[in-house]
Design an enzyme around this catalytic site. Structure first.
Site, PDB file in Angstrom:
ATOM      1  N   GLY A  29       0.806  -1.222   0.000  1.00  0.00           N
ATOM      2  CA  GLY A  29       0.000   0.000   0.000  1.00  0.00           C
ATOM      3  C   GLY A  29       0.837   1.268   0.000  1.00  0.00           C
ATOM      4  O   GLY A  29       2.026   1.233  -0.303  1.00  0.00           O
ATOM      5  N   ALA A  30       0.172   2.413   0.340  1.00  0.00           N
ATOM      6  CA  ALA A  30       0.777   3.747   0.179  1.00  0.00           C
ATOM      7  C   ALA A  30       1.304   3.828  -1.256  1.00  0.00           C
ATOM      8  O   ALA A  30       2.486   4.089  -1.508  1.00  0.00           O
ATOM      9  CB  ALA A  30       1.869   4.005   1.209  1.00  0.00           C
ATOM     10  N   HIS A  35       4.233   1.369  -8.116  1.00  0.00           N
ATOM     11  CA  HIS A  35       3.248   0.287  -7.981  1.00  0.00           C
ATOM     12  C   HIS A  35       2.294   0.272  -9.192  1.00  0.00           C
ATOM     13  O   HIS A  35       1.953  -0.785  -9.714  1.00  0.00           O
ATOM     14  CB  HIS A  35       2.383   0.489  -6.729  1.00  0.00           C
ATOM     15  CG  HIS A  35       3.131   0.462  -5.431  1.00  0.00           C
ATOM     16  ND1 HIS A  35       3.296   1.579  -4.650  1.00  0.00           N
ATOM     17  CD2 HIS A  35       3.746  -0.550  -4.769  1.00  0.00           C
ATOM     18  CE1 HIS A  35       3.968   1.255  -3.547  1.00  0.00           C
ATOM     19  NE2 HIS A  35       4.262  -0.026  -3.599  1.00  0.00           N
ATOM     20  N   VAL A 176      10.655   2.652 -11.294  1.00  0.00           N
ATOM     21  CA  VAL A 176      10.112   3.969 -11.647  1.00  0.00           C
ATOM     22  C   VAL A 176      10.722   4.985 -10.679  1.00  0.00           C
ATOM     23  O   VAL A 176      10.786   4.737  -9.469  1.00  0.00           O
ATOM     24  CB  VAL A 176       8.570   3.972 -11.555  1.00  0.00           C
ATOM     25  CG1 VAL A 176       8.012   5.360 -11.850  1.00  0.00           C
ATOM     26  CG2 VAL A 176       7.990   2.943 -12.519  1.00  0.00           C
TER      27      VAL A 176
HETATM   28  P1  AMP Z   1       5.956  -2.561  -1.634  1.00  0.00           P
HETATM   29  O1  AMP Z   1       4.608  -1.966  -1.482  1.00  0.00           O
HETATM   30  O2  AMP Z   1       7.079  -1.644  -1.291  1.00  0.00           O
HETATM   31  O3  AMP Z   1       6.073  -3.921  -0.984  1.00  0.00           O
HETATM   32  O4  AMP Z   1       6.143  -2.831  -3.191  1.00  0.00           O
HETATM   33  C1  AMP Z   1       5.222  -3.634  -3.901  1.00  0.00           C
HETATM   34  C2  AMP Z   1       5.816  -3.942  -5.250  1.00  0.00           C
HETATM   35  O5  AMP Z   1       6.037  -2.733  -5.960  1.00  0.00           O
HETATM   36  C3  AMP Z   1       7.182  -4.655  -5.152  1.00  0.00           C
HETATM   37  O6  AMP Z   1       7.253  -5.650  -6.153  1.00  0.00           O
HETATM   38  C4  AMP Z   1       8.143  -3.531  -5.394  1.00  0.00           C
HETATM   39  O7  AMP Z   1       9.379  -3.960  -5.935  1.00  0.00           O
HETATM   40  C5  AMP Z   1       7.374  -2.693  -6.415  1.00  0.00           C
HETATM   41  N1  AMP Z   1       7.879  -1.328  -6.416  1.00  0.00           N
HETATM   42  C6  AMP Z   1       8.026  -0.510  -5.344  1.00  0.00           C
HETATM   43  N2  AMP Z   1       8.587   0.658  -5.723  1.00  0.00           N
HETATM   44  C7  AMP Z   1       8.810   0.573  -7.054  1.00  0.00           C
HETATM   45  C8  AMP Z   1       9.379   1.451  -8.023  1.00  0.00           C
HETATM   46  N3  AMP Z   1       9.853   2.632  -7.707  1.00  0.00           N
HETATM   47  N4  AMP Z   1       9.437   1.017  -9.310  1.00  0.00           N
HETATM   48  C9  AMP Z   1       8.982  -0.218  -9.643  1.00  0.00           C
HETATM   49  N5  AMP Z   1       8.435  -1.083  -8.785  1.00  0.00           N
HETATM   50  C10 AMP Z   1       8.350  -0.699  -7.499  1.00  0.00           C
END
Ligand code: AMP
Length: 289
Positions: A29-30, A35, A176
């Site tokens: 989330g957030a 994402h 990203v």
């Molecule tokens: P999280 O909410 O941080 O657990 O991230 C969920 C998914 O989004 C994971 O697979 C992360 O690697 C991906 N993710 C988070 N930040 C980025 C970003 N800046 N660019 C690409 N994917 C991302």
């Protein structure tokens, strides 16, 4: 999009959609544009996309980090409604529902979960593989989307699905970045504005050193990257290393560089009490990149 909060409702809903291809996008989330890039790709490639929002307690080795982790379910819902359609699902479970009937399993990850993030966040990947396995087994997706921002996580999840024989394609998605190069992260909202503006330095420094002309100089390059980032006075580097994309083995002056592998410079650092990670492809005279 349908909002679902229990695994039994999730299974029941998906059982009525037989024959449809399913893409899974696990998140905590957030949500931000990083994402959403995963969500959009899943929507393009599958009939149904399941986005999960679950701040997984078992992957936080630091309880303060768990408490302070940003949460914004209303904002997430409105952001997702622009990308998801009526056939897609948003799954927002509670920890009890996820872990109530968890079955034990063993994996041999060797060094994969002991170095870099694993070394500084002991137990972190244990929690990640637990929750990702449960999500994969609950959704049974054709494809699951993970960001290359969490490079080590991606390698470990790919290895987990291989060892457990889970019938899913793991799709890596590019990082990203904000306009100054800072890798997007839910934690960026906790950075002071002036630090956030200057945090492009991390990506710019990795890029500056990302072509290694002489492998003999690699230890010096690693140290220069750390020094250059710390000289700003804004960041404390926890680790920086250059590793291959299969075994995550650290490259030294003596490591034979394999032209079939890719190499990534991986960094973790603190800005105050906010922990950030980033990585970038690095190349050597005889490597792929
Ligand atoms: P999280 O909410 O941080 O657990 O991230 C969920 C998914 O989004 C994971 O697979 C992360 O690697 C991906 N993710 C988070 N930040 C980025 C970003 N800046 N660019 C690409 N994917 C991302």
């Amino acid at each position: 999009m349908h909002i679902i909060t229990t695994r039994s409702d999730l299974r029941q809903h998906l059982a009525s959609e037989k024959g449809m291809s399913i893409g899974l996008v696990p998140t905590m989330g957030a949500l931000h544009a990083g994402h959403i890039s995963l969500v959009k790709r899943s929507v393009r490639e599958n009939d149904i996309t399941v986005v999960t929002i679950f701040v997984n307690p078992t992957q936080f080795n630091d309880q303060q980090d768990l408490i302070k982790y940003p949460r914004d379910v209303d904002g997430d819902r409105s952001l997702l409604s622009a990308s998801l359609s009526d056939s897609d699902l948003l799954f927002i479970p509670e920890a009890d529902d996820i872990y109530s009937d968890e079955k034990p399993f063993t994996l041999d990850l060797g060094e994969l979960d002991r170095i870099m993030e694993g070394k500084f966040r002991p137990g972190h990947f244990g929690g990640v593989v637990r929750v990702v396995r449960i999500l994969l087994e609950s959704v049974m997706p054709d494809r699951a989307y993970f960001g290359q921002k969490d490079f080590q996580q991606l390698v470990i999840i790919s290895e987990m699905t291989r060892q457990l024989g889970l019938p899913v394609e793991i799709i890596p998605c590019p990082i990203v970045r904000e306009s100054n190069g800072l890798a997007m992260s839910s934690r960026n909202t906790r950075l002071e504005k002036s630090v956030r503006q200057k945090a492009g330095l991390v990506c710019q420094t990795l890029k500056k050193y990302s072509v290694i002309h002489d492998q003999k100089s690699i230890e010096k390059v690693k140290q220069e990257i750390i020094d250059e980032i710390e000289r700003s006075g804004l960041f404390r580097v926890e680790y920086f290393d250059i590793v291959d994309n299969r075994e995550l083995r650290s490259v030294t002056p003596l490591t034979p560089v394999d032209p079939e592998r890719e190499y990534f410079g991986c960094i973790a650092l603190y800005a105050g009490d906010v922990r950030l990670i980033d990585n970038m492809a690095f190349s050597f005279p005889n490597s792929k990149g």
